[in-house]
Design a protein around this motif. Structure first.
Motif: not given
Length: 142
Positions: A15-19, A46-48, A53-55
């Motif tokens: 996911d974006c946050s993980q990248v 957060m799926g909602i 997620g990048a932020v």
């Protein structure tokens, strides 16, 4: 990181946050696995469809690098707050929202809207661009 590589990671389930967190793992002194795990719950707002997620990944990176951890080092909190503000200002100049809903103009949590997101190619075109820009902004801030 190139947009195409980010899209490839998305297709593999990263996911974006993980990248974003993973892009700074070495600099933060953690493994890629640790970075991915730390950021795993934040993709898709957060799926909602809330905060992108990048932020969130960027906030994780800034927290790991500049965050305060005890009451003896509260000047560090000011440094962290300044870095966060700088990131958000730069991000805000590029994008008019920090939420998935605002960025995508669709609600990722709504199955019908998710179909529109996929049909419009946003997940594998626009979102990787946001992640790429987030990483570039973070490099400037750090």
């Amino acid at each position: 990181m190139e947009k195409e590589r980010i899209a490839e990671l998305f297709m593999k389930g990263i996911d974006c946050s993980q990248v974003v967190a993973g892009a700074f793992a070495e600099e933060l002194g953690i493994t890629q696995e640790e970075a991915y795990k730390m950021a795993a719950g934040f993709g898709g707002g957060m799926g909602i469809g809330e905060t992108c997620g990048a932020v969130v990944g960027a906030m994780i990176v800034l927290g790991m690098k500049y965050g305060h951890f005890d009451t003896e080092h509260m000047e560090q909190k000011e440094i962290m707050n300044a870095k966060r503000a700088e990131f958000l200002e730069k991000f805000g100049k590029k994008y008019d929202s920090c939420s998935c809903k605002g960025l995508l103009k669709h609600d990722i949590a709504d199955p019908e809207d998710m179909q529109k997101i996929l049909a419009e190619g946003l997940l594998f075109d626009f979102c990787p661009e946001v992640v790429k820009d987030t990483i570039e902004i973070l490099k400037e801030v750090m």
